[in-house]
Design a protein around this motif. Structure first.
Motif, PDB file in Angstrom:
ATOM      1  N   ILE A  88     -16.581  13.814  34.264  1.00  0.00           N
ATOM      2  CA  ILE A  88     -16.164  13.346  35.532  1.00  0.00           C
ATOM      3  C   ILE A  88     -15.975  14.799  36.369  1.00  0.00           C
ATOM      4  O   ILE A  88     -14.924  15.325  36.061  1.00  0.00           O
ATOM      5  N   GLY A  89     -16.954  15.308  36.939  1.00  0.00           N
ATOM      6  CA  GLY A  89     -16.849  16.729  37.311  1.00  0.00           C
ATOM      7  C   GLY A  89     -16.916  17.661  36.299  1.00  0.00           C
ATOM      8  O   GLY A  89     -17.889  17.735  35.726  1.00  0.00           O
ATOM      9  N   GLN A  90     -15.937  18.446  36.192  1.00  0.00           N
ATOM     10  CA  GLN A  90     -16.038  19.582  35.090  1.00  0.00           C
ATOM     11  C   GLN A  90     -15.059  18.939  33.956  1.00  0.00           C
ATOM     12  O   GLN A  90     -15.008  19.691  33.005  1.00  0.00           O
ATOM     13  N   PHE A  91     -14.675  17.778  34.021  1.00  0.00           N
ATOM     14  CA  PHE A  91     -13.663  17.099  32.865  1.00  0.00           C
ATOM     15  C   PHE A  91     -14.626  16.140  32.174  1.00  0.00           C
ATOM     16  O   PHE A  91     -15.331  15.390  32.777  1.00  0.00           O
ATOM     17  N   VAL A  92     -14.180  16.241  31.218  1.00  0.00           N
ATOM     18  CA  VAL A  92     -14.800  15.221  29.911  1.00  0.00           C
ATOM     19  C   VAL A  92     -13.644  14.569  29.252  1.00  0.00           C
ATOM     20  O   VAL A  92     -12.564  15.224  28.765  1.00  0.00           O
ATOM     21  N   VAL A  93     -13.961  13.224  29.225  1.00  0.00           N
ATOM     22  CA  VAL A  93     -12.992  12.328  28.341  1.00  0.00           C
ATOM     23  C   VAL A  93     -13.787  11.620  27.434  1.00  0.00           C
ATOM     24  O   VAL A  93     -14.862  11.296  27.764  1.00  0.00           O
ATOM     25  N   GLY A  94     -13.150  11.004  26.301  1.00  0.00           N
ATOM     26  CA  GLY A  94     -14.057  10.129  25.411  1.00  0.00           C
ATOM     27  C   GLY A  94     -13.117   9.921  24.179  1.00  0.00           C
ATOM     28  O   GLY A  94     -11.949   9.980  24.265  1.00  0.00           O
ATOM     29  N   VAL A  95     -13.866   9.371  23.180  1.00  0.00           N
ATOM     30  CA  VAL A  95     -13.309   8.619  22.231  1.00  0.00           C
ATOM     31  C   VAL A  95     -14.213   8.981  21.002  1.00  0.00           C
ATOM     32  O   VAL A  95     -15.306   8.945  21.190  1.00  0.00           O
ATOM     33  N   GLU A  96     -13.567   9.312  19.913  1.00  0.00           N
ATOM     34  CA  GLU A  96     -14.301   9.217  18.593  1.00  0.00           C
ATOM     35  C   GLU A  96     -13.581   8.870  17.153  1.00  0.00           C
ATOM     36  O   GLU A  96     -12.503   8.966  17.261  1.00  0.00           O
ATOM     37  N   THR A  97     -14.519   8.426  16.351  1.00  0.00           N
ATOM     38  CA  THR A  97     -13.967   8.079  15.040  1.00  0.00           C
ATOM     39  C   THR A  97     -14.760   8.749  13.982  1.00  0.00           C
ATOM     40  O   THR A  97     -15.891   8.816  14.193  1.00  0.00           O
ATOM     41  N   ASP A  98     -14.309   8.892  12.770  1.00  0.00           N
ATOM     42  CA  ASP A  98     -14.959   9.591  11.934  1.00  0.00           C
ATOM     43  C   ASP A  98     -14.233   9.049  10.497  1.00  0.00           C
ATOM     44  O   ASP A  98     -13.146   8.580  10.278  1.00  0.00           O
ATOM     45  N   ILE A  99     -15.113   9.239   9.214  1.00  0.00           N
ATOM     46  CA  ILE A  99     -14.683   8.830   8.129  1.00  0.00           C
ATOM     47  C   ILE A  99     -15.090  10.017   7.001  1.00  0.00           C
ATOM     48  O   ILE A  99     -16.104  10.689   7.221  1.00  0.00           O
ATOM     49  N   GLN A 100     -14.022  10.549   6.255  1.00  0.00           N
ATOM     50  CA  GLN A 100     -14.321  11.768   5.617  1.00  0.00           C
ATOM     51  C   GLN A 100     -14.213  11.499   4.144  1.00  0.00           C
ATOM     52  O   GLN A 100     -13.101  10.917   3.580  1.00  0.00           O
ATOM     53  N   TYR A 101     -14.826  12.283   3.279  1.00  0.00           N
ATOM     54  CA  TYR A 101     -14.360  12.490   1.731  1.00  0.00           C
ATOM     55  C   TYR A 101     -13.592  13.993   1.794  1.00  0.00           C
ATOM     56  O   TYR A 101     -13.902  14.782   2.505  1.00  0.00           O
ATOM     57  N   ALA A 102     -12.482  13.852   1.062  1.00  0.00           N
ATOM     58  CA  ALA A 102     -11.748  15.016   1.225  1.00  0.00           C
ATOM     59  C   ALA A 102     -11.103  15.304  -0.230  1.00  0.00           C
ATOM     60  O   ALA A 102     -10.227  14.617  -0.676  1.00  0.00           O
ATOM     61  N   ASP A 103     -11.512  16.184  -0.809  1.00  0.00           N
ATOM     62  CA  ASP A 103     -10.933  16.596  -2.253  1.00  0.00           C
ATOM     63  C   ASP A 103     -10.260  17.762  -2.011  1.00  0.00           C
ATOM     64  O   ASP A 103     -10.360  18.892  -2.252  1.00  0.00           O
ATOM     65  N   LEU A 104      -8.887  17.555  -1.914  1.00  0.00           N
ATOM     66  CA  LEU A 104      -7.742  18.525  -1.620  1.00  0.00           C
ATOM     67  C   LEU A 104      -6.869  18.719  -2.693  1.00  0.00           C
ATOM     68  O   LEU A 104      -6.095  19.726  -2.532  1.00  0.00           O
ATOM     69  N   GLY A 105      -7.290  18.285  -3.881  1.00  0.00           N
ATOM     70  CA  GLY A 105      -6.466  18.573  -4.862  1.00  0.00           C
ATOM     71  C   GLY A 105      -4.997  17.968  -4.728  1.00  0.00           C
ATOM     72  O   GLY A 105      -4.629  16.524  -4.422  1.00  0.00           O
ATOM     73  N   GLY A 106      -4.060  18.623  -5.005  1.00  0.00           N
ATOM     74  CA  GLY A 106      -2.821  18.271  -4.668  1.00  0.00           C
ATOM     75  C   GLY A 106      -2.167  17.463  -5.863  1.00  0.00           C
ATOM     76  O   GLY A 106      -1.474  16.600  -5.488  1.00  0.00           O
ATOM     77  N   ASP A 107      -2.476  17.533  -7.061  1.00  0.00           N
ATOM     78  CA  ASP A 107      -1.656  17.164  -8.062  1.00  0.00           C
ATOM     79  C   ASP A 107       0.125  16.945  -8.283  1.00  0.00           C
ATOM     80  O   ASP A 107       0.327  17.992  -8.009  1.00  0.00           O
ATOM     81  N   ASN A 108       0.534  15.820  -8.400  1.00  0.00           N
ATOM     82  CA  ASN A 108       1.775  15.999  -8.266  1.00  0.00           C
ATOM     83  C   ASN A 108       2.297  16.002  -9.722  1.00  0.00           C
ATOM     84  O   ASN A 108       1.673  15.584 -10.666  1.00  0.00           O
ATOM     85  N   ASN A 109       3.588  16.749 -10.119  1.00  0.00           N
ATOM     86  CA  ASN A 109       4.026  16.857 -11.557  1.00  0.00           C
ATOM     87  C   ASN A 109       4.979  15.597 -11.524  1.00  0.00           C
ATOM     88  O   ASN A 109       6.282  15.657 -11.099  1.00  0.00           O
ATOM     89  N   LEU A 110       4.727  14.736 -12.393  1.00  0.00           N
ATOM     90  CA  LEU A 110       5.437  13.398 -12.661  1.00  0.00           C
ATOM     91  C   LEU A 110       6.176  13.965 -13.913  1.00  0.00           C
ATOM     92  O   LEU A 110       5.638  14.241 -15.074  1.00  0.00           O
ATOM     93  N   PRO A 111       7.524  13.201 -13.881  1.00  0.00           N
ATOM     94  CA  PRO A 111       8.240  13.454 -15.093  1.00  0.00           C
ATOM     95  C   PRO A 111       7.745  12.483 -16.315  1.00  0.00           C
ATOM     96  O   PRO A 111       7.300  11.425 -16.167  1.00  0.00           O
ATOM     97  N   LEU A 112       7.911  13.022 -17.462  1.00  0.00           N
ATOM     98  CA  LEU A 112       7.233  12.215 -18.655  1.00  0.00           C
ATOM     99  C   LEU A 112       8.497  12.055 -19.737  1.00  0.00           C
ATOM    100  O   LEU A 112       8.757  13.488 -20.312  1.00  0.00           O
ATOM    101  N   PHE A 113       8.808  11.006 -20.095  1.00  0.00           N
ATOM    102  CA  PHE A 113       9.998  10.888 -20.884  1.00  0.00           C
ATOM    103  C   PHE A 113       9.378  10.500 -22.177  1.00  0.00           C
ATOM    104  O   PHE A 113       8.704   9.341 -22.518  1.00  0.00           O
ATOM    105  N   ALA A 114       9.666  11.158 -23.359  1.00  0.00           N
ATOM    106  CA  ALA A 114       9.378  10.969 -24.680  1.00  0.00           C
ATOM    107  C   ALA A 114      10.459  11.229 -25.765  1.00  0.00           C
ATOM    108  O   ALA A 114      10.626  12.446 -25.874  1.00  0.00           O
ATOM    109  N   ASN A 115      10.748  10.402 -26.717  1.00  0.00           N
ATOM    110  CA  ASN A 115      11.904  10.785 -27.494  1.00  0.00           C
ATOM    111  C   ASN A 115      12.788  11.664 -27.140  1.00  0.00           C
ATOM    112  O   ASN A 115      13.284  12.595 -27.564  1.00  0.00           O
TER     113      ASN A 115
END
Length: 231
Positions: A88-115
């Motif tokens: 509209i004149g100099q202004f632009v409006v719109g909508v977008e959708t995307d789907i992504q693969y994301a290998d970001l790591g971020g392993d969590n340190n979970l507690p492990l109970f043994a003996n």
């Protein structure tokens, strides 16, 4: 008298013909094709690739030990997008959708109970994907577009500690896009994504462990779009 009149008419015709032959010849004006002005209006689809990094302030509460935080890693992000712009004149409006693969790591340190000995193990329960449905609004400088964007986000990224499930959230960002031709555009975009994981808990040896942090990560990516003509 008749001969004189006929002679005069003949002379007048010759003179008129000679005068017309001396006049310059008018050539028709060349036909210049009308090239439609560029517009951002129209549907488009494309692909993108970039880098994402896990910015979680994530922690697991272990009774008697306290909070154990996860690793903040980064990695490849890539996928596809589809959308629609309206100018509209100099202004632009719109909508977008995307789907992504994301290998970001971020392993969590979970507690492990043994003996009765407490240790820790890494776990990454995510499916390494996310998607967004966003509004876009910007200002066009002919073939250059500067815009902001934001909306709904969903996915399972960067090590959900106690479960592997999709969660909803929100995203906000912005970018710059340039049209090299009437149909081919390229963009550089940055997004911040926040996915609400809710209050997760795990019962180990009758001890309740809790994790209530959201999944937060940033993305910087480059994209290439094909824009369908709107005229």
């Amino acid at each position: 008298m008749k001969k004189i009149l006929l002679s005069s008419v003949a002379l007048l015709g010759l003179a008129t013909g000679a005068l017309a032959a001396d006049l310059p010849t008018r050539k028709p004006a060349p036909i210049v094709p009308v090239v439609p002005a560029f517009t951002w209006t129209g549907f488009y689809l494309g692909v993108n690739a970039g880098y994402g990094w896990n910015s979680n302030n994530d922690s697991v509460f272990v009774p008697g030990i306290g909070f154990v935080s996860n690793d903040s890693n980064g990695g490849f992000v890539g996928g596809a997008q589809i959308g629609y712009n309206y100018q509209i004149g100099q202004f632009v409006v719109g909508v977008e959708t995307d789907i992504q693969y994301a290998d970001l790591g971020g392993d969590n340190n979970l507690p492990l109970f043994a003996n009765n000995v407490i240790g820790f193990r890494n776990n990454n329960g995510s499916d390494n994907y996310f998607g967004t449905v966003r509004a876009r609004a910007g200002v066009a400088f002919d073939r250059a577009l500067i815009y902001v964007t934001g909306g709904f986000a969903y996915g399972d990224v960067a090590g959900n500690s106690f479960s592997s499930s999709s969660n909803g959230g929100w995203t906000v960002g912005g970018g710059v896009e340039y049209a090299f031709t009437n149909n081919l555009t390229a963009k550089i975009e940055g997004l911040y994504v926040n996915l609400d994981r809710g209050n997760n808990s795990l019962l180990v040896n009758n001890i309740a462990l809790g994790n209530s942090s959201n999944t937060e990560f940033g993305v910087v990516r480059a994209g290439l779009n094909y824009k369908f003509n709107s005229y």
